[in-house]
Design a protein around this motif. Structure first.
Motif, PDB file in Angstrom:
ATOM      1  N   ALA A  60       1.961   1.862  -0.170  1.00 30.17           N
ATOM      2  CA  ALA A  60       0.820   1.791   0.180  1.00 30.17           C
ATOM      3  C   ALA A  60       0.107   0.112  -0.193  1.00 30.17           C
ATOM      4  O   ALA A  60      -0.516  -0.384   0.610  1.00 30.17           O
ATOM      5  CB  ALA A  60      -0.237   2.668  -0.525  1.00 30.17           C
ATOM      6  N   ASP A  61       0.553  -0.391  -1.330  1.00 25.75           N
ATOM      7  CA  ASP A  61       0.144  -1.676  -1.564  1.00 25.75           C
ATOM      8  C   ASP A  61       0.877  -2.544  -0.569  1.00 25.75           C
ATOM      9  O   ASP A  61       0.193  -3.525  -0.126  1.00 25.75           O
ATOM     10  CB  ASP A  61       0.686  -1.903  -2.871  1.00 25.75           C
ATOM     11  CG  ASP A  61      -0.254  -1.365  -3.978  1.00 25.75           C
ATOM     12  OD1 ASP A  61      -1.485  -0.805  -3.738  1.00 25.75           O
ATOM     13  OD2 ASP A  61       0.127  -1.357  -5.076  1.00 25.75           O
ATOM     14  N   GLU A  62       1.899  -2.393  -0.187  1.00 29.01           N
ATOM     15  CA  GLU A  62       2.897  -3.288   0.816  1.00 29.01           C
ATOM     16  C   GLU A  62       2.345  -3.027   1.984  1.00 29.01           C
ATOM     17  O   GLU A  62       2.053  -3.911   2.951  1.00 29.01           O
ATOM     18  CB  GLU A  62       4.273  -2.705   0.873  1.00 29.01           C
ATOM     19  CG  GLU A  62       5.337  -3.927   1.633  1.00 29.01           C
ATOM     20  CD  GLU A  62       5.339  -5.180   1.002  1.00 29.01           C
ATOM     21  OE1 GLU A  62       5.718  -6.262   1.927  1.00 29.01           O
ATOM     22  OE2 GLU A  62       4.934  -5.390  -0.326  1.00 29.01           O
ATOM     23  N   ARG A  63       1.693  -1.832   2.515  1.00 31.23           N
ATOM     24  CA  ARG A  63       1.329  -1.781   3.806  1.00 31.23           C
ATOM     25  C   ARG A  63      -0.228  -2.679   4.157  1.00 31.23           C
ATOM     26  O   ARG A  63      -0.461  -3.104   5.134  1.00 31.23           O
ATOM     27  CB  ARG A  63       0.827  -0.318   4.148  1.00 31.23           C
ATOM     28  CG  ARG A  63       2.141   0.551   4.513  1.00 31.23           C
ATOM     29  CD  ARG A  63       1.984   1.782   4.433  1.00 31.23           C
ATOM     30  NE  ARG A  63       3.093   2.610   4.981  1.00 31.23           N
ATOM     31  CZ  ARG A  63       3.308   4.100   5.030  1.00 31.23           C
ATOM     32  NH1 ARG A  63       2.319   5.013   4.572  1.00 31.23           N
ATOM     33  NH2 ARG A  63       4.350   4.641   5.376  1.00 31.23           N
ATOM     34  N   LEU A  64      -0.838  -2.828   3.039  1.00 28.08           N
ATOM     35  CA  LEU A  64      -2.052  -3.670   2.925  1.00 28.08           C
ATOM     36  C   LEU A  64      -1.690  -4.977   3.470  1.00 28.08           C
ATOM     37  O   LEU A  64      -2.497  -5.665   4.265  1.00 28.08           O
ATOM     38  CB  LEU A  64      -2.545  -3.673   1.452  1.00 28.08           C
ATOM     39  CG  LEU A  64      -3.207  -2.335   1.190  1.00 28.08           C
ATOM     40  CD1 LEU A  64      -3.877  -2.425  -0.516  1.00 28.08           C
ATOM     41  CD2 LEU A  64      -4.447  -2.034   1.944  1.00 28.08           C
ATOM     42  N   ALA A  65      -0.515  -5.698   3.325  1.00 27.95           N
ATOM     43  CA  ALA A  65      -0.210  -6.992   3.660  1.00 27.95           C
ATOM     44  C   ALA A  65       0.041  -7.085   4.998  1.00 27.95           C
ATOM     45  O   ALA A  65      -0.002  -8.384   5.707  1.00 27.95           O
ATOM     46  CB  ALA A  65       1.167  -7.317   2.879  1.00 27.95           C
ATOM     47  N   TYR A  66       0.321  -6.086   5.974  1.00 27.86           N
ATOM     48  CA  TYR A  66       0.426  -6.101   7.223  1.00 27.86           C
ATOM     49  C   TYR A  66      -0.856  -5.727   7.892  1.00 27.86           C
ATOM     50  O   TYR A  66      -1.031  -5.800   9.196  1.00 27.86           O
ATOM     51  CB  TYR A  66       1.522  -4.963   7.651  1.00 27.86           C
ATOM     52  CG  TYR A  66       2.794  -5.328   7.159  1.00 27.86           C
ATOM     53  CD1 TYR A  66       3.634  -6.037   7.914  1.00 27.86           C
ATOM     54  CD2 TYR A  66       3.109  -5.139   5.736  1.00 27.86           C
ATOM     55  CE1 TYR A  66       4.933  -6.611   7.299  1.00 27.86           C
ATOM     56  CE2 TYR A  66       4.496  -5.435   5.328  1.00 27.86           C
ATOM     57  CZ  TYR A  66       5.387  -5.918   6.126  1.00 27.86           C
ATOM     58  OH  TYR A  66       6.534  -6.537   5.605  1.00 27.86           O
ATOM     59  N   GLN A  67      -1.916  -5.450   7.386  1.00 24.07           N
ATOM     60  CA  GLN A  67      -3.365  -5.209   8.014  1.00 24.07           C
ATOM     61  C   GLN A  67      -3.986  -6.227   8.466  1.00 24.07           C
ATOM     62  O   GLN A  67      -3.873  -7.396   8.037  1.00 24.07           O
ATOM     63  CB  GLN A  67      -4.245  -4.336   7.210  1.00 24.07           C
ATOM     64  CG  GLN A  67      -3.180  -2.987   7.076  1.00 24.07           C
ATOM     65  CD  GLN A  67      -4.574  -2.138   5.894  1.00 24.07           C
ATOM     66  OE1 GLN A  67      -5.582  -2.547   5.594  1.00 24.07           O
ATOM     67  NE2 GLN A  67      -3.900  -0.760   5.806  1.00 24.07           N
TER      68      GLN A  67
END
Length: 341
Positions: free
Chosen positions: A334-341
């Protein structure tokens, strides 16, 4: 000293500092890339490639096609900028040529072998050649092609070859032996348990685990009560090929490392995907160095974060679904997905 000999000596002496500087720049770019820094390393490699550095060209070409976890920086690049970064794009052209093609055209034998390695023709001699050139991990696709399309005699002979990557033996076993339900997953489970317990292709728990090993999340049993979970988790935390998963989970999840590793196995697509987090070019980045790098751990995390469902319309699993396998893995993804938003 004769005039021509003296002239050659002066030319070589003058070029030595330039070559040394180029080698230093290449090593710096490789170090930055292994740290996960695409924003600095990729433009550095592109600059070296444009000046004719063959190693930088091959590494860039392999990163373009073999990076299983592209960074937010790379994902954000417009298509034209990405092509300019990874390829030779002469003025007036759009798509350009890959650096691998450019090097193969000047008879770079490694470039030629790597280009041949993506062709769907079974060729055991190519695997021998790639091993001779030091690119053992690049034999993955040619090995799978032999398993799929080679004759039975070719498969049986290659099964005994020292050039076969050990972690790919289950794929050959699956396609050589008699058909079984979920046979690719069953072959992987037999490899993981290494004869500690007989594995027969029946029973819901065995077939459920075989589905996960074959295809990953959504295709089998991810429950913690599955009797094969301890063996699979133990393999994930101890096998050389899965070291990036083990290092990521042990460093970030502590006692939850086994379930974290299993969650990443599922999210990455099963056994035959987790064994392929590899160095793109062993000539520059030996496999051991790559497996121990932040880049390898980031590749695991990013691939899991970016994994999409079969329809490609949604992400493969949401935070709650991942948490059913491992809360720690769910938080990391979830934390890593934030970097792609």
């Amino acid at each position: 000293m004769p005039f021509l000999a003296r002239l050659l000596f002066l030319i070589l002496a003058a070029s030595a500092p330039t070559l040394a500087h180029a080698n230093e720049d290449l090593e710096q770019a490789v170090d930055l890339w292994l740290q996960g820094n695409d924003q600095q390393s990729l433009p550095m490699l592109a600059g070296l490639a444009r000046t004719g550095n063959a190693d930088a060209r091959l590494l860039l070409a392999r990163i373009e096609t073999n990076d299983r976890g592209p960074s937010p920086y790379r994902v954000s690049l417009p298509s034209a900028e990405a092509r300019a970064l990874f390829r030779h794009v002469p003025k007036g052209t759009v798509f350009g040529r890959t650096w691998l093609f450019m090097e193969a055209a000047v008879e770079n034998e490694l470039a030629q072998a790597l280009m041949q390695a993506v062709r769907p023709e079974p060729d055991p001699d190519l695997i021998v050649e790639l091993n001779r050139l030091g690119e053992r991990q690049a034999t993955d696709y040619p090995t799978r092609i032999i398993a799929l399309y080679g004759s039975q005699e070719m498969k049986e002979a290659f099964r005994q070859s020292p050039d076969l990557l050990p972690e790919l033996r289950p794929y050959l076993d699956y396609l050589i032996g008699p058909p079984e339900p979920r046979g690719d997953g069953i072959a992987a489970l037999r490899h993981i348990t290494a004869g500690q317990e007989p594995v027969s292709a029946d029973g819901p728990e065995t077939l459920g685990m075989a589905g996960i090993l074959a295809l990953g999340y959504g295709y089998g049993d991810t429950s913690a009560s599955n009797r094969w979970r301890p063996a699979v988790e133990g393999w994930l935390l101890s096998a050389q090929a899965t070291r990036p998963i083990a290092d990521l989970c042990t460093s970030q999840c502590g006692s939850e490392a086994p379930s974290c590793a299993f969650a990443f196995l599922a999210l990455l697509g099963g056994y035959y995907e987790v064994i392929r987090v590899d160095s793109p070019l062993e000539k520059l980045v030996p496999q051991e160095r790559f497996l121990n790098s932040p880049r390898a751990r980031l590749m695991v995390l990013r691939k899991a974060a970016l994994a999409r469902a079969e329809t490609n319309l949604t992400l493969l699993a949401d935070r709650a679904q991942i948490a059913e396998m491992s809360q720690c893995a769910a938080d990391l993804v979830a934390d890593e997905r934030l970097a792609y938003q």
